[in-house]
Scaffold this motif. Structure first.
Motif, PDB file in Angstrom:
ATOM      1  N   ARG A   1       0.843  -1.210   0.000  1.00 26.81           N
ATOM      2  CA  ARG A   1       0.000   0.000   0.000  1.00 26.81           C
ATOM      3  C   ARG A   1       0.875   1.257   0.000  1.00 26.81           C
ATOM      4  N   LEU A   2       1.925   1.281   0.828  1.00 23.10           N
ATOM      5  CA  LEU A   2       2.836   2.424   0.877  1.00 23.10           C
ATOM      6  C   LEU A   2       3.457   2.670  -0.493  1.00 23.10           C
ATOM      7  N   LEU A   3       3.944   1.623  -1.138  1.00 28.80           N
ATOM      8  CA  LEU A   3       4.566   1.790  -2.455  1.00 28.80           C
ATOM      9  C   LEU A   3       3.556   2.261  -3.495  1.00 28.80           C
ATOM     10  N   GLY A   4       2.324   1.740  -3.428  1.00 28.66           N
ATOM     11  CA  GLY A   4       1.289   2.171  -4.358  1.00 28.66           C
ATOM     12  C   GLY A   4       0.959   3.646  -4.203  1.00 28.66           C
ATOM     13  N   LEU A   5       0.849   4.110  -2.960  1.00 30.30           N
ATOM     14  CA  LEU A   5       0.581   5.527  -2.710  1.00 30.30           C
ATOM     15  C   LEU A   5       1.733   6.399  -3.207  1.00 30.30           C
ATOM     16  N   ALA A   6       2.964   5.972  -2.938  1.00 26.58           N
ATOM     17  CA  ALA A   6       4.129   6.728  -3.403  1.00 26.58           C
ATOM     18  C   ALA A   6       4.161   6.777  -4.929  1.00 26.58           C
ATOM     19  N   ASP A   7       3.804   5.670  -5.569  1.00 24.16           N
ATOM     20  CA  ASP A   7       3.771   5.629  -7.028  1.00 24.16           C
ATOM     21  C   ASP A   7       2.730   6.586  -7.594  1.00 24.16           C
ATOM     22  N   GLN A   8       1.676   6.846  -6.824  1.00 22.53           N
ATOM     23  CA  GLN A   8       0.619   7.766  -7.246  1.00 22.53           C
ATOM     24  C   GLN A   8       0.937   9.220  -6.889  1.00 22.53           C
ATOM     25  N   GLY A   9       2.093   9.472  -6.274  1.00 23.08           N
ATOM     26  CA  GLY A   9       2.500  10.834  -5.967  1.00 23.08           C
ATOM     27  C   GLY A   9       2.295  11.263  -4.528  1.00 23.08           C
TER      28      GLY A   9
END
Length: 119
Positions: A60-68
């Motif tokens: 989830r953390l990586l997904g949020l970071a990938d979304q900016g």
């Protein structure tokens, strides 16, 4: 230079002298991880094995970071929290929509730490 401590610290003020190590200046992530495990044996051993709860949280953390959405754990301003991970919106304007809800990210699951060192 091995440490049996369960406490290792780094701040961005140390720049590339990670954990105060002057021989880590040119290390890539894998080399730094190898040094960390060799030098912080007790702490490193606490991370052995699989934690699907943590893996899901990290995904989830990586997904949020990938979304900016930049996760910020501690900062010098008053937005730091010991109850959640703050997310700073670094997305370009064209990624934003009207009335959207800011995502949230709880602290990672405590795993063994919560079991072995309850509050």
């Amino acid at each position: 230079m091995q440490s049996a401590s369960l406490n290792t610290r780094y701040t961005s003020g140390e720049e590339n002298h990670y954990f105060g190590w002057h021989d880590a200046e040119k290390d890539d992530a894998r080399s730094l991880a190898d040094k960390f495990l060799a030098r912080s044996t007790e702490l490193g051993s606490q991370g052995e094995g699989w934690s699907y709860a943590y893996a899901g949280w990290y995904q989830r953390l990586l997904g949020l970071a990938d979304q900016g959405w930049m996760p910020v754990v501690l900062s010098d301003d008053d937005t730091s929290s010991y109850k959640k991970i703050n997310l700073h919106d670094l997305r370009p304007a064209e990624w934003r929509t009207a009335n959207e809800k800011k995502p949230s990210l709880p602290l990672p699951p405590s795993g063994k730490l919560g079991r072995d060192h309850p509050h």
